[in-house]
Design a protein around this motif. Structure first.
Motif: not given
Length: 374
Positions: A62-66, A99-104, A277-290
């Motif tokens: 389970i990736d990004e488990e948080h 996760s790089a930032t596990p849930s507490l 050149d620029i990607l604007i987005g909500t939290q769906m762009i915050a993780k997993g993209l490379d």
């Protein structure tokens, strides 16, 4: 899912099934039958993939488990992580929560030896963590900068000149968050949910982001007859502002632009091929993209996350900042992150700047113990 599937397909070829809600009924049936008949050994998907009819499970990852998206909020309610634990118990399989930032909760369980903690202390490539700069928007507003700070504007221009890419995060879709009357204070609200409608300029309607109700906006206040005005900032208005300031190829990725099948994949592919050149987005762009050419991440307003009425607000803010910061400088070029906020001294923001998960965990646990949440 798209980039993950690409990585797995390049190594395991046809030995993969994919399960998520964007597949139509026929595609879901074909994938389900492939799994049930034992024609594939790997299943990749969103939370519903946890029910895949594999007969002999060896590992569940389970990736990004948080992420809160592993919880299904409508009936039948379930948490994919809890289902994964039960399936691993039944099949005597391993469960890996990444996760790089596990849930507490997960990190506390690791501390209490319920989970085994494995730490990756370095990035997979030779790249280093990006520099993070925090901008106090109280000072920027005095200069007349209501949306973008001087620092963020100059950094975007510099990246455009160097033919590099930028990601701009604003975790609020639509054009503006409030439609109200300046004279009497009337605000357009959803009659079902009693929350303010969000104005969407592209479709020219007001939408409730809780229940999905939509209506055509009124031009005048129904109480006093004055003109109604829009306030607040959404991804549509941010896109408009960036188009005014820069001659750049800009694409927006949020629920509104990815509602049709294949659009999510197309935006990711096009941005990866430097068609934008620029990607604007909500939290769906915050993780997993490379994306190797992304050297700047701008966070336009983190305060909507920080001030949400949720006891996990600080944790969610820290995770969001840490995850989106990780999109910058993933190749040879050094990454830069600029965070705009009205709360520059909040510990969730200052510790995210230093990429310091351990100190954030200690600080947040102190708060939760004080409030008897733990």
């Amino acid at each position: 899912t798209p980039q993950m599937v690409e990585r797995f397909s390049s190594r395991f070829k046809e030995n993969i099934a994919i399960l998520h809600s964007r597949l139509n009924d026929g595609e879901k049936y074909d994938e389900w039958r492939k799994i049930n008949e034992g024609k594939v050994n790997i299943v990749i998907g969103a939370r519903s993939a946890i029910f895949a009819p594999l007969k002999n499970i060896g590992v569940i990852i389970i990736d990004e488990e948080h992420s809160q998206t592993y919880k299904q909020e409508n009936n039948p309610r379930y948490n994919a992580i809890d289902i994964a634990k039960e399936r691993c118990k039944y099949h005597k399989a391993k469960l890996i929560l990444g996760s790089a930032t596990p849930s507490l909760e997960s990190f506390a369980r690791a501390g209490n030896k319920v989970y085994k903690l494995l730490v990756l202390s370095k990035r997979p490539s030779s790249s280093t963590m990006p520099n993070v700069e925090i901008i106090d928007m109280k000072e920027e507003i005095k200069k007349g900068n209501f949306i973008l700070s001087d620092s963020l504007k100059s950094e975007i221009k510099e990246k455009l000149d160097r033919k590099e890419q930028s990601i701009i995060l604003l975790n609020r879709r639509g054009y503006s968050s409030i439609i109200s009357c300046r004279e009497c204070g009337y605000t357009e609200k959803c009659p079902k949910c009693d929350v303010t409608y969000t104005y969407h300029k592209t479709s020219n309607n007001l939408k409730c982001h809780y229940c999905g109700t939509a209506k055509v906006p009124s031009k005048v206040c129904p109480k006093c007859g004055s003109k109604l005005r829009d306030f607040g900032l959404g991804t549509e208005k941010l896109e408009e502002e960036l188009n005014k300031l820069f001659k750049a190829r800009i694409v927006r990725m949020d629920v509104d632009t990815t509602s049709k099948k294949g659009e999510h994949q197309k935006i990711i592919d096009d941005f990866g091929e430097h068609k934008y050149d620029i990607l604007i987005g909500t939290q769906m762009i915050a993780k997993g993209l490379d994306f190797p050419l992304v050297t700047l991440v701008g966070v336009v307003s983190i305060d909507s996350s920080l001030t949400s009425p949720d006891y996990r607000a600080s944790e969610n803010t820290f995770q969001l900042l840490s995850q989106v910061s990780g999109r910058a400088g993933r190749s040879e070029n050094k990454g830069e992150v600029i965070v705009q906020t009205f709360n520059p001294d909040h510990y969730a923001i200052t510790l995210a700047k230093n990429h310091d998960y351990i100190d954030f965990y200690k600080e947040e646990m102190k708060v939760r113990k004080m409030l008897k949440y733990s």
